[in-house]
Design a protein around this motif. Structure first.
Motif, mmCIF file in Angstrom:
data_model
loop_
_atom_site.group_PDB
_atom_site.id
_atom_site.type_symbol
_atom_site.label_atom_id
_atom_site.label_comp_id
_atom_site.label_asym_id
_atom_site.label_seq_id
_atom_site.Cartn_x
_atom_site.Cartn_y
_atom_site.Cartn_z
ATOM 1 N N THR A 1 15.499 -8.298 1.040
ATOM 2 C CA THR A 1 15.190 -8.285 -0.384
ATOM 3 C C THR A 1 16.110 -9.261 -1.081
ATOM 4 O OG1 THR A 1 16.762 -6.521 -0.820
ATOM 5 C CG2 THR A 1 14.501 -5.859 -0.355
ATOM 6 N N GLU B 1 2.186 -1.534 -4.782
ATOM 7 C CA GLU B 1 2.799 -1.255 -3.482
ATOM 8 C C GLU B 1 4.203 -0.686 -3.677
ATOM 9 O OE1 GLU B 1 4.206 -3.584 0.535
ATOM 10 O OE2 GLU B 1 2.633 -4.490 -0.698
ATOM 11 N N HIS C 1 7.154 1.967 -1.576
ATOM 12 C CA HIS C 1 7.554 2.687 -0.370
ATOM 13 C C HIS C 1 8.673 3.665 -0.704
ATOM 14 C CE1 HIS C 1 5.368 -0.580 1.545
ATOM 15 N NE2 HIS C 1 5.239 0.228 2.585
ATOM 16 N N THR D 1 11.281 1.632 -2.942
ATOM 17 C CA THR D 1 11.148 0.174 -2.952
ATOM 18 C C THR D 1 9.837 -0.180 -3.633
ATOM 19 O OG1 THR D 1 12.399 0.024 -0.888
ATOM 20 C CG2 THR D 1 11.084 -1.897 -1.516
ATOM 21 N N SER E 1 7.345 -3.140 -4.810
ATOM 22 C CA SER E 1 6.970 -4.548 -4.737
ATOM 23 C C SER E 1 6.712 -5.034 -6.158
ATOM 24 C CB SER E 1 5.717 -4.716 -3.882
ATOM 25 O OG SER E 1 6.019 -4.412 -2.539
ATOM 26 N N GLY F 1 4.841 -3.024 -8.857
ATOM 27 C CA GLY F 1 4.769 -1.621 -8.459
ATOM 28 C C GLY F 1 5.537 -0.744 -9.431
ATOM 29 N N SER G 1 9.461 -9.749 -9.285
ATOM 30 C CA SER G 1 10.565 -9.361 -8.403
ATOM 31 C C SER G 1 10.346 -7.943 -7.909
ATOM 32 C CB SER G 1 11.892 -9.419 -9.173
ATOM 33 O OG SER G 1 12.959 -8.913 -8.386
ATOM 34 N N GLN G 2 10.752 -7.687 -6.694
ATOM 35 C CA GLN G 2 10.757 -6.300 -6.267
ATOM 36 C C GLN G 2 12.002 -5.619 -6.825
ATOM 37 O OE1 GLN G 2 10.704 -5.899 -2.048
ATOM 38 N NE2 GLN G 2 12.894 -6.081 -1.842
#
Length: 138
Positions: A3, A24, A26, A46, A48, A51, A105-106
């Protein structure tokens, strides 16, 4: 998985349910309530890019510790707050809110949720694309 030039501390985890998340996401459980006398739950989430959680509340409250990326936290009726690596959020009990990654950005955070009568969250409606866009954050 990496990441933004860093390696995740914990495994990515399982895909988050569309009943609770958009995009997305997790979730990796870290400490279960059974391990802590039913007092709290700890997990890595996490997100994405784009998300996010649905609107929700916590019966005792929640703490978020952002460990990677960029995103935001928003309480119902208030402006969104930018979250970056190192941000912390203490969410009071029963405050309707959502959190997630920015569009580009995630974001990864550790979530510590207190338990009440075996529950740590009350899920509500999805954050609409319009609500998400109105944050004004990139």
């Amino acid at each position: 998985m990496t990441t933004e030039n860093n390696t995740l501390i914990f495994p990515l985890g399982n895909p988050g349910s569309s009943e609770w998340f958009s995009g997305e996401v997790h979730v990796q459980g870290l400490v279960s309530p059974e391990q802590m006398e039913g007092l709290y739950n700890v997990g890595q989430v996490t997100f994405s890019p784009g998300g996010r959680t649905h609107w929700h509340t916590h019966p005792i409250g929640q703490v978020l510790l952002v460990i990677e990326g960029k995103g935001w936290y928003q309480e119902r009726g208030k402006p969104a707050q930018v979250l970056i690596k190192g941000s912390t959020v203490a969410i009071p009990k029963d405050v309707e809110h959502w959190h997630g990654a920015s569009a580009d950005s995630q974001m990864v955070h550790i979530a510590i949720s207190n338990m009440k009568d075996g529950n740590n969250v009350v899920w509500m409606t999805p954050v609409s694309d319009q609500e998400y866009a109105e944050t004004g954050l990139e």
